[in-house]
Design a protein around this motif. Structure first.
Motif, PDB file in Angstrom:
ATOM      1  N   VAL A 408       0.988  -1.140  -0.082  1.00 50.38           N
ATOM      2  CA  VAL A 408       0.087  -0.050   0.024  1.00 50.38           C
ATOM      3  C   VAL A 408       0.840   1.408   0.109  1.00 50.38           C
ATOM      4  O   VAL A 408       1.703   1.390   0.874  1.00 50.38           O
ATOM      5  CB  VAL A 408      -1.079  -0.036   1.289  1.00 50.38           C
ATOM      6  CG1 VAL A 408      -1.704   1.198   1.208  1.00 50.38           C
ATOM      7  CG2 VAL A 408      -1.764  -1.149   1.285  1.00 50.38           C
ATOM      8  N   PRO A 409       0.848   1.824  -1.016  1.00 53.50           N
ATOM      9  CA  PRO A 409       1.652   3.027  -0.949  1.00 53.50           C
ATOM     10  C   PRO A 409       1.769   4.057  -0.123  1.00 53.50           C
ATOM     11  O   PRO A 409       0.756   4.813   0.263  1.00 53.50           O
ATOM     12  CB  PRO A 409       1.538   3.649  -2.315  1.00 53.50           C
ATOM     13  CG  PRO A 409       0.463   2.992  -3.046  1.00 53.50           C
ATOM     14  CD  PRO A 409      -0.166   2.058  -1.936  1.00 53.50           C
ATOM     15  N   ALA A 410       2.725   4.387   0.449  1.00 51.29           N
ATOM     16  CA  ALA A 410       2.901   5.278   1.656  1.00 51.29           C
ATOM     17  C   ALA A 410       2.398   6.800   1.112  1.00 51.29           C
ATOM     18  O   ALA A 410       1.966   7.358   2.165  1.00 51.29           O
ATOM     19  CB  ALA A 410       4.414   5.523   2.130  1.00 51.29           C
ATOM     20  N   GLU A 411       2.672   7.191  -0.112  1.00 50.16           N
ATOM     21  CA  GLU A 411       2.226   8.198  -0.620  1.00 50.16           C
ATOM     22  C   GLU A 411       0.678   8.625  -0.422  1.00 50.16           C
ATOM     23  O   GLU A 411      -0.154   9.509   0.099  1.00 50.16           O
ATOM     24  CB  GLU A 411       2.585   8.672  -1.850  1.00 50.16           C
ATOM     25  CG  GLU A 411       2.551  10.046  -2.464  1.00 50.16           C
ATOM     26  CD  GLU A 411       1.026   9.767  -3.234  1.00 50.16           C
ATOM     27  OE1 GLU A 411       0.327  10.771  -3.408  1.00 50.16           O
ATOM     28  OE2 GLU A 411       0.837   9.005  -4.062  1.00 50.16           O
ATOM     29  N   LYS A 412      -0.078   7.184  -0.797  1.00 51.83           N
ATOM     30  CA  LYS A 412      -1.453   7.314  -0.819  1.00 51.83           C
ATOM     31  C   LYS A 412      -2.198   7.037   0.685  1.00 51.83           C
ATOM     32  O   LYS A 412      -3.083   7.889   0.934  1.00 51.83           O
ATOM     33  CB  LYS A 412      -1.970   5.981  -1.480  1.00 51.83           C
ATOM     34  CG  LYS A 412      -1.783   5.887  -2.601  1.00 51.83           C
ATOM     35  CD  LYS A 412      -2.908   5.960  -3.689  1.00 51.83           C
ATOM     36  CE  LYS A 412      -2.534   6.109  -4.984  1.00 51.83           C
ATOM     37  NZ  LYS A 412      -3.625   6.308  -5.902  1.00 51.83           N
ATOM     38  N   LEU A 413      -1.310   6.404   1.602  1.00 54.13           N
ATOM     39  CA  LEU A 413      -1.456   6.491   2.957  1.00 54.13           C
ATOM     40  C   LEU A 413      -1.529   7.819   3.717  1.00 54.13           C
ATOM     41  O   LEU A 413      -2.358   8.214   4.631  1.00 54.13           O
ATOM     42  CB  LEU A 413      -0.367   5.647   3.723  1.00 54.13           C
ATOM     43  CG  LEU A 413      -1.130   4.276   4.075  1.00 54.13           C
ATOM     44  CD1 LEU A 413       0.000   3.550   4.769  1.00 54.13           C
ATOM     45  CD2 LEU A 413      -2.376   4.403   4.809  1.00 54.13           C
ATOM     46  N   ARG A 414      -0.647   8.584   3.343  1.00 52.11           N
ATOM     47  CA  ARG A 414      -0.341   9.970   3.785  1.00 52.11           C
ATOM     48  C   ARG A 414      -1.596  10.676   3.361  1.00 52.11           C
ATOM     49  O   ARG A 414      -1.807  11.655   4.036  1.00 52.11           O
ATOM     50  CB  ARG A 414       0.772  10.544   3.223  1.00 52.11           C
ATOM     51  CG  ARG A 414       2.178  10.350   4.261  1.00 52.11           C
ATOM     52  CD  ARG A 414       3.342  11.214   3.901  1.00 52.11           C
ATOM     53  NE  ARG A 414       3.753  11.149   2.630  1.00 52.11           N
ATOM     54  CZ  ARG A 414       4.811  10.153   2.121  1.00 52.11           C
ATOM     55  NH1 ARG A 414       5.188   9.361   3.208  1.00 52.11           N
ATOM     56  NH2 ARG A 414       4.979   9.893   1.085  1.00 52.11           N
ATOM     57  N   LYS A 415      -2.024  10.598   1.951  1.00 53.66           N
ATOM     58  CA  LYS A 415      -2.716  11.320   1.721  1.00 53.66           C
ATOM     59  C   LYS A 415      -4.197  11.248   2.049  1.00 53.66           C
ATOM     60  O   LYS A 415      -4.985  12.078   2.783  1.00 53.66           O
ATOM     61  CB  LYS A 415      -3.206  11.120   0.023  1.00 53.66           C
ATOM     62  CG  LYS A 415      -4.071  12.062  -0.693  1.00 53.66           C
ATOM     63  CD  LYS A 415      -3.780  11.470  -2.320  1.00 53.66           C
ATOM     64  CE  LYS A 415      -4.882  12.425  -3.057  1.00 53.66           C
ATOM     65  NZ  LYS A 415      -4.377  12.180  -4.539  1.00 53.66           N
ATOM     66  N   LEU A 416      -4.528  10.008   2.670  1.00 52.88           N
ATOM     67  CA  LEU A 416      -5.549   9.671   3.341  1.00 52.88           C
ATOM     68  C   LEU A 416      -5.719  10.166   4.622  1.00 52.88           C
ATOM     69  O   LEU A 416      -6.634  10.775   5.273  1.00 52.88           O
ATOM     70  CB  LEU A 416      -5.758   7.974   3.456  1.00 52.88           C
ATOM     71  CG  LEU A 416      -6.789   7.554   4.250  1.00 52.88           C
ATOM     72  CD1 LEU A 416      -8.350   7.795   3.597  1.00 52.88           C
ATOM     73  CD2 LEU A 416      -6.889   5.953   4.420  1.00 52.88           C
TER      74      LEU A 416
END
Ligand SMILES: O=c1ccn([C@@H]2O[C@H](COP(=O)(O)OP(=O)(O)O[C@H]3O[C@H](CO)[C@H](O)[C@H](O)[C@H]3O)[C@@H](O)[C@H]2O)c(=O)[nH]1
Length: 688
Positions: A408-416
């Motif tokens: 699960v991409p860290a960048e997406k997680l950060r966005k969420l």
């Protein structure tokens, strides 16, 4: 296929899952003594739906590789929308179970994040804290992935629970989106979309697509529930406002485009109807009608404050597990034959219709909260992990390193996370004016616990006794007179802070057996010192009843809002156990004297009178004390409030001969003396 798959499964007796459920119930029951994650997450209920979903596996365990096998078979089949996921060392990985990864992409839900990414993001956040290593299979399509005859026993996650399929329902995309945007029931942003019942259009609203099942015969078209609904609507235009948004390709294929269009026209619709989802809150009645593909709008529907009619026997979403027919919604038969009579009956009984709608909305506000999404996912994953033989760490590492697997991409997680933080921050500020913000309180909670620990370690050597002011809010909601044996479990962060501090203190006593500790659980302290010089001085608008009433009496506030007038109490308003602050103070002295007779240990007592007064009783008594009318208006219930909260104070009487001496009028007289002498409290200059 079945025997082959059964051989792969190699089922073995274990019973571990059943014990996992037992543990969960124990966790919840032991919130008062040992705490634990169920308590920390704020779980309120053991999830029956999970128990039922996993029940066939109680006596068996599956090799975790079975899920890999199913993913591979789906890939060969080509049409699946499924993911295989894995949690390994707190990281979340996934791979697509279809030939082309396009088929795995669910629709964009939240600022470029798909519903699957939102879900995996939540799983990843949860994995940081609690989830153990495991593998899992998500079906993210509309249709159940497998049926029991074909696939043999394997539980899988799906957005809806489907009859005849072994699925474990997940919070659906709309609930996930609402979770991510902080718009679930516990959010102040969700107020029934602000169309009062009396202003809602007295009709049933529905919009949706027409679709046909496999092997569908054209002559049966009239039996499709959605076609039937359109027909009923045409015949009863005073009752319905419905529209078709789309026609499924399969239906066109079976019936031919022109025949379908003619049918839709005959039903009084057009194929691209203009009705929009935003219209929902304006209507008094809403319905979820099953089709070939799953319907999963229940969260959004419930958030409107309109009355839901739900088809019996259809596939259903997770939140249906939290609703009771005739209490939160009205059931109608699968074939809709009773729909028109039911609607007419509801129109003839408007009070009942309004009550069910209000109860449904209240249930949404109180049960469909952020923590419910967390608790459910945690419990589901725990059950899932327990139903498989645990994967070896090395095998999981090798698996997730295979081609086609992604983290699960860290960048997406950060966005969420960023998204949630922003919304939460905004709401946090707003909520703070109504009641203390959950999030601020959570910060406070950490701080308080930190201070307490350092205080205890600093004073542990010199102190021998301590009286701690706790609160009745640590008890799990209960309308019976509450004694100290009642289970604990809180509904707000303030309560959890008290709860956790109590726990730290109990642990401290175990570690320091010669230490004597008294925990006092206050009910509703009111009143002031008889001199009129010491009293309660809340900062900002008071959250509690009596300070608010007092400020109305001195003209600082216009009118009291009475939260709820439909509780089952003698006048419909909330009943509490009010206790004079001087009685409370005496309770502390008695407890301290008791501590002096002890050689260590921890004692816990309620401080309450055992008598309950309603909000209106309090208003009346205060009017007598101040000789003025207290203007008030009835408003909705405050989320989280109970009808009645009254102490059983018997233990304090038995253990240290304490009981309240001062009555209601003394509470009100002293409070008025303080407030009239100090209309603006301790503030100089007479300002708020
Ligand atoms: O403006 C108001 C404020 C309160 N109420 C009603 O008055 C009753 C008492 O409400 P309070 O906010 O004064 O007190 P609570 O019972 O909600 O909670 C209090 O008692 C708890 C223990 O029972 C905890 O100690 C908690 O911290 C403390 O605020 C409830 O029925 C509430 O709905 C109103 O109608 N209008």
């Amino acid at each position: 296929m079945v025997p082959k798959l059964r051989a792969v499964l190699g089922l073995q007796f274990a019973g571990a899952l059943q014990s996992a459920y037992r543990n969960l119930s124990e966790d919840l029951a032991q919130c008062n003594t040992s705490g634990g994650l169920a308590c920390d997450l704020g779980c309120v209920e053991h999830e029956k739906v999970l128990e039922e979903s996993f029940e066939p596996w109680w006596d068996h365990q599956m090799p975790w590789r079975t899920l890999l096998h199913i993913c591979e078979l789906q890939r060969q089949r080509g049409s699946a929308q499924a993911f295989l996921g894995a949690i390994h060392e707190k990281r979340v990985f996934f791979t697509c179970c279809s030939q082309s990864s396009d088929q795995c992409e669910a629709s964009a839900l939240l600022q470029g994040l798909t519903d699957v990414e939102v879900l995996l993001g939540l799983v990843a956040e949860l994995a940081q804290v609690v989830l153990q290593d495991t593998v899992f299979l998500f079906n993210t399509g509309d249709q159940p992935l497998t049926d029991r005859a074909y696939w043999s026993p394997v539980p899988q996650f799906h957005w809806v629970r489907s009859g005849g399929h072994w699925t474990v329902p997940l919070p659906n995309p709309f609930q996930l989106k609402a979770h991510a945007k902080n718009l679930l029931g516990d959010s102040e942003g969700n107020q029934g979309n602000l169309v009062p019942w009396g202003e809602k259009i007295p009709k049933l609203f529905w919009r949706g697509a027409l679709s046909a099942p496999d092997l569908f015969a054209l002559e049966d078209i009239g039996t499709l529930p959605r076609v039937r609904l359109m027909k009923l609507a045409k015949e009863n235009q005073d009752l319905f406002d419905v529209g078709i948004t789309n026609v499924d390709r399969e239906m066109y294929r079976i019936a031919g485009r022109s025949r379908v269009q003619a049918l839709v026209q005959q039903l009084g619709g057009t194929v691209k109807h203009e009705k929009s989802q935003q219209q929902m809150p304006r209507y008094r009645y809403l319905i979820n009608v099953a089709a070939v593909l799953s319907s999963w709008r229940l969260v959004e529907m419930l958030a409107t404050g309109s009355l839901l009619l739900l088809q019996e026997g259809a596939d259903h979403e997770l939140i249906l597990e939290w609703l009771t027919p005739w209490e939160h919604f009205v059931p109608v038969s699968q074939g809709l034959s009773d729909l028109v009579p039911t609607l007419r009956w509801l129109e003839a009984h408007p009070d009942l219709a309004e009550r069910i709608a209000a109860q449904g909305f209240r249930r949404f506000k109180e049960r469909v909260r952020r923590q419910d999404t967390w608790c459910y996912l945690w419990q589901a994953f725990r059950a899932m992990a327990d139903s498989h033989t645990p994967p070896e760490p090395a095998a999981l590492a090798a698996l997730t390193a295979e081609p086609g697997w992604r983290e699960v991409p860290a960048e997406k997680l950060r966005k969420l996370k960023r998204h949630r933080r922003r919304i939460l921050h905004k709401n946090g500020l707003r909520v703070a004016t109504v009641r203390e913000s959950d999030w601020k309180a959570l910060e406070d909670q950490k701080e308080k616990r930190r201070h307490l620990r350092s205080m205890l370690s600093a004073l542990g050597d010199v102190l021998e006794r301590l009286v701690f002011s706790s609160s009745a809010t640590v008890y799990r909601p209960c309308e019976e007179p509450i004694d100290e044996q009642r289970p604990l479990g809180c509904t707000n962060p303030y309560g959890w802070t008290k709860f956790m501090i109590e726990q730290i203190l109990r642990d401290f006593v175990v570690a320091n057996p010669s230490f004597s500790m008294s925990i006092l659980r206050y009910f509703n302290p009111v009143g002031a010192h008889p001199s009129g010089r010491i009293g309660e001085n809340p900062h900002g608008p008071p959250n509690n009843l009596m300070p608010f009433v007092q400020q109305v009496a001195v003209g600082r506030r216009e009118a009291l809002s009475v939260f709820g007038s439909d509780y089952s109490t003698h006048d419909g308003t909330g009943v509490r156990d009010y206790i004079h602050v001087d009685d409370l103070a005496e309770g502390h002295i008695c407890a301290l004297q008791k501590l002096f007779t002890m050689d260590g240990g921890c004692i816990t007592h309620n401080l309450g009178s055992g008598t309950g007064y309603s909000v209106l009783d309090m208003v009346k008594a205060f009017e007598e004390a101040c000789g003025k009318k207290i203007p008030y208006k009835m408003v909705d219930r405050r989320p989280g409030d109970l009808g009645t909260v009254v102490a059983n104070p018997g233990k304090a009487k038995a253990d240290f001969d304490w009981q309240t001496k001062r009555g209601l009028q003394e509470m009100c007289n002293s409070a008025w003396k303080w407030q009239s002498n100090n209309p603006y409290g301790y503030e100089e200059g007479g300002k708020d």
